[in-house]
Scaffold this motif. Structure first.
Motif, mmCIF file in Angstrom:
data_model
loop_
_atom_site.group_PDB
_atom_site.id
_atom_site.type_symbol
_atom_site.label_atom_id
_atom_site.label_comp_id
_atom_site.label_asym_id
_atom_site.label_seq_id
_atom_site.Cartn_x
_atom_site.Cartn_y
_atom_site.Cartn_z
ATOM 1 N N SER A 194 -11.788 3.990 -0.044
ATOM 2 C CA SER A 194 -12.404 3.008 0.860
ATOM 3 C C SER A 194 -12.531 3.501 2.291
ATOM 4 N N GLY A 248 -1.191 6.994 -8.871
ATOM 5 C CA GLY A 248 -0.081 6.123 -8.474
ATOM 6 C C GLY A 248 0.148 4.952 -9.400
ATOM 7 N N ASN A 256 -18.423 -0.643 -1.426
ATOM 8 C CA ASN A 256 -18.394 -1.312 -0.116
ATOM 9 C C ASN A 256 -18.707 -2.796 -0.234
ATOM 10 N N GLU A 302 0.860 -1.196 0.000
ATOM 11 C CA GLU A 302 0.000 0.000 0.000
ATOM 12 C C GLU A 302 0.895 1.245 0.000
ATOM 13 N N GLY A 311 -16.623 2.676 -8.875
ATOM 14 C CA GLY A 311 -17.616 3.739 -8.860
ATOM 15 C C GLY A 311 -18.070 4.071 -7.449
HETATM 16 C C1 LIG Z 1 -17.197 10.372 -0.556
HETATM 17 C C2 LIG Z 1 -17.460 8.966 -1.047
HETATM 18 C C3 LIG Z 1 -18.627 8.318 -0.645
HETATM 19 C C4 LIG Z 1 -18.863 6.996 -1.070
HETATM 20 N N1 LIG Z 1 -19.925 6.336 -0.534
HETATM 21 C C5 LIG Z 1 -20.073 5.007 -0.754
HETATM 22 C C6 LIG Z 1 -21.072 4.282 -0.068
HETATM 23 O O1 LIG Z 1 -21.822 4.821 0.755
HETATM 24 N N2 LIG Z 1 -21.197 2.945 -0.336
HETATM 25 C C7 LIG Z 1 -20.378 2.316 -1.208
HETATM 26 O O2 LIG Z 1 -20.561 1.111 -1.424
HETATM 27 N N3 LIG Z 1 -19.376 2.970 -1.846
HETATM 28 C C8 LIG Z 1 -19.200 4.303 -1.634
HETATM 29 N N4 LIG Z 1 -18.185 4.989 -2.247
HETATM 30 C C9 LIG Z 1 -17.341 4.282 -3.244
HETATM 31 C C10 LIG Z 1 -16.277 3.381 -2.599
HETATM 32 O O3 LIG Z 1 -15.629 4.065 -1.570
HETATM 33 C C11 LIG Z 1 -15.259 2.951 -3.684
HETATM 34 O O4 LIG Z 1 -15.945 2.320 -4.734
HETATM 35 C C12 LIG Z 1 -14.238 1.962 -3.132
HETATM 36 O O5 LIG Z 1 -13.645 2.467 -1.981
HETATM 37 C C13 LIG Z 1 -13.153 1.647 -4.155
HETATM 38 O O6 LIG Z 1 -12.238 0.764 -3.539
HETATM 39 P P1 LIG Z 1 -10.835 0.437 -4.187
HETATM 40 O O7 LIG Z 1 -10.177 -0.563 -3.326
HETATM 41 O O8 LIG Z 1 -11.008 0.126 -5.638
HETATM 42 O O9 LIG Z 1 -10.042 1.841 -4.204
HETATM 43 P P2 LIG Z 1 -9.308 2.666 -3.032
HETATM 44 O O10 LIG Z 1 -9.998 2.580 -1.739
HETATM 45 O O11 LIG Z 1 -9.102 4.039 -3.576
HETATM 46 O O12 LIG Z 1 -7.921 1.922 -2.861
HETATM 47 C C14 LIG Z 1 -6.838 2.091 -3.735
HETATM 48 C C15 LIG Z 1 -5.577 2.041 -2.887
HETATM 49 O O13 LIG Z 1 -4.439 1.988 -3.742
HETATM 50 C C16 LIG Z 1 -3.397 2.725 -3.141
HETATM 51 N N5 LIG Z 1 -2.419 3.074 -4.192
HETATM 52 C C17 LIG Z 1 -2.569 3.918 -5.236
HETATM 53 N N6 LIG Z 1 -1.455 3.940 -5.985
HETATM 54 C C18 LIG Z 1 -0.578 3.077 -5.400
HETATM 55 C C19 LIG Z 1 0.748 2.657 -5.706
HETATM 56 N N7 LIG Z 1 1.419 3.128 -6.754
HETATM 57 N N8 LIG Z 1 1.337 1.754 -4.893
HETATM 58 C C20 LIG Z 1 0.694 1.232 -3.822
HETATM 59 N N9 LIG Z 1 -0.560 1.618 -3.487
HETATM 60 C C21 LIG Z 1 -1.186 2.519 -4.268
HETATM 61 C C22 LIG Z 1 -4.120 3.931 -2.546
HETATM 62 O O14 LIG Z 1 -3.356 4.570 -1.540
HETATM 63 C C23 LIG Z 1 -5.410 3.292 -2.011
HETATM 64 O O15 LIG Z 1 -5.305 2.892 -0.654
HETATM 65 C C24 LIG Z 1 -17.939 6.329 -1.921
HETATM 66 C C25 LIG Z 1 -16.768 7.001 -2.338
HETATM 67 C C26 LIG Z 1 -16.534 8.290 -1.915
HETATM 68 C C27 LIG Z 1 -15.266 8.979 -2.361
#
Ligand SMILES: Cc1cc2nc3c(=O)[nH]c(=O)nc-3n(C[C@H](O)[C@H](O)[C@H](O)COP(=O)(O)OP(=O)(O)OC[C@H]3O[C@@H](n4cnc5c(N)ncnc54)[C@H](O)[C@@H]3O)c2cc1C
Length: 452
Positions: free
Chosen positions: A88, A257, A393, A79, A389
């Protein structure tokens, strides 16, 4: 790391506007992290070997790592910051147990039946994982209400479809809505018994910590800078170390990133969202606003989805206007106006803002409802699981599990998501402009004048 709740921001150096617009305000501005920070993972400082390296510890990557480790696959989770630092750890906490649109399934093999079956069978994955591994993430299933001001054929059809999939859904009228939500504004709604809420920061961290306990290696503060082929393997490099593995799973979402595979960077439509939490409200007031403590959202605008957390705070999210994502006062004022309209009792209550933050969503479609996550094959043995999107969760952990099991079984094409080649979307900023400039302002006006 400095602990910055909204109240502390007055008098403290204000963050530059660019952090709000980019959705990169520090994670502790969000409502979810506790006063005691979660486990801090040390940076990678060695050259190591493993079977699978997972990049990015959000909901998706942490789930991939957990489910690989559960199957005994040697796994390293890298991470760039700390788990949950991305979208997230800062979302609105809603667990939507259904898919907003079924249309994208038409492009899946077999009309998407395999995906749909998997989705419905695993719709309680968050509660299941929290129970199985004792993850304390304030997860509840008090039911989720889609509340409408008038009867809606679309909601009725939706209920029928998901009831046929085995879901427990009640179509509710004004009286039930009044008794559950404490307002007479809504006349018609759906109560999804399996809808719920979670503290997404604690849940993401919980999954990373379970992965560690099951034998995975987890490193924080380790942004990946390069990913190079070495014979039939890949070497993933960070500033002070490297991981060599036969398979790489990239779960970096839309973050800049992931420049090490630039073709992944423009596969999505970015959309910034802002989150808000009130200071804890008195129990008597909460007994008038939403006495059932259901998770609830307004149909069709969805302007202010509301969750009540264990500290009795109202937590909501919305989409800020163009170039004003930093304007906490403005969006909180909109929220208060909505509360006052919906729950007249709140007009005399002292409801104040505790936390304000923003985050970035990565959307696979320019139609809000049609955003399905994507599984990309970037190169042989290198996969990208991303673009969840606004509803990550449930789908983050679920698709993470599906991909991990497919990898463990040596059949990546068994994942319920079709494997695609990364493709840049055309006009990535158009979606954001459309929503922030037009759709949301129209929805606010419609809601204000009782037109929706
Ligand atoms: C304000 C807001 C409200 C939302 N509300 C809801 C909700 O109520 N219910 C719901 O289901 N969803 C909701 N969502 C959507 C949900 O949060 C996302 O769809 C989900 O978190 C995406 O998860 P992910 O693991 O793909 O991405 P992320 O959580 O963005 O994880 C990606 C990770 O990769 C890491 N990273 C990036 N580049 C690098 C690199 N080069 N090397 C190592 N690590 C790296 C980042 O630091 C990050 O921790 C909401 C989003 C937002 C912004």
């Amino acid at each position: 790391m400095a602990w910055k709740k909204y109240a502390d921001l007055h008098g403290a150096p204000v963050l530059a506007k660019k952090f709000y617009e980019a959705g990169t305000v520090p994670i502790n501005y969000s409502a979810w992290p506790l006063e005691q920070p979660a486990t801090q993972y040390a940076a990678l400082k060695a050259d190591i070997d493993t079977d699978v390296v997972v990049i990015g510890a959000g909901l998706a990557g942490s789930s991939v790592a957990l489910h690989l480790a559960e199957r005994g696959i040697a796994t390293v989770l890298l991470e760039g910051d700390q788990p949950g630092a991305g979208a997230s750890g800062r979302n609105a906490g809603h667990i939507q147990p259904y898919l907003s649109s079924l249309e994208p399934l038409q492009n899946f093999a077999g009309g998407g039946r395999k995906f749909l079956n998997y989705f419905t069978s695993n719709r309680n994955i968050i509660v299941d994982l929290c129970q199985k591994y004792s993850i304390a993430a304030d997860v509840h299933q008090p039911g989720m209400i889609d509340a409408a001001k008038k009867p809606s054929a679309e909601l009725e059809n939706k209920a029928k479809f998901w009831q046929a999939q085995g879901y427990k859904i009640d179509i509710i009228g004004a009286e039930t809505l009044q008794s559950m939500l404490g307002t007479d504004l809504y006349q018609y709604g759906l109560l999804w018994h399996e809808g719920g809420q979670v503290n997404p920061y604690l849940f993401t961290n919980g999954m990373a910590s379970v992965a560690l306990n099951l034998g995975a290696q987890v490193y924080g503060d380790s942004p990946v800078m390069a990913c190079e082929p070495v014979g039939s393997n890949w070497r993933v490099r960070t500033a002070n170390g490297s991981v060599t593995a036969s398979q790489v799973v990239i779960c970096t979402s839309g973050h800049k990133g992931n420049a090490f595979f630039p073709e992944l960077q423009n596969t999505h439509y970015p959309l910034v969202a802002c989150g808000m939490a009130t200071r804890p409200l008195p129990a008597e007031l909460l007994a008038s606003i939403n006495p059932s403590r259901s998770v609830f959202t307004q149909y069709p605008t969805g302007l202010f989805p509301i969750v009540i957390d264990e500290r009795n705070r109202l937590i909501t999210a919305t989409i800020p206007g163009m170039y004003s994502a930093q304007n906490a006062e403005k969006y909180f004022a909109y929220f208060l106006r909505y509360l006052h309209r919906t729950f007249p009792i709140t007009r005399n209550a002292n409801i104040t803002l505790e936390s304000y933050w923003t985050g970035m969503t990565a959307n696979s479609s320019h139609h809000y409802d049609k955003c399905y996550p994507k599984l990309y094959q970037v190169a042989k043995g290198v996969y990208g699981l991303m673009n969840f999107g606004s509803w990550g969760n449930l789908q983050g952990p679920m698709m993470g599990m599906s991909l991990a099991h497919a990898i463990a079984d040596g059949r990546v094409d068994d994942c319920v998501l079709p494997i695609e080649r990364p493709q840049a979307v055309r006009f990535p900023s158009l979606f954001e402009t459309k929503i922030r400039r037009t759709l949301i302002p129209i929805a606010r006006i419609a809601d204000h004048f009782n037109l929706a």
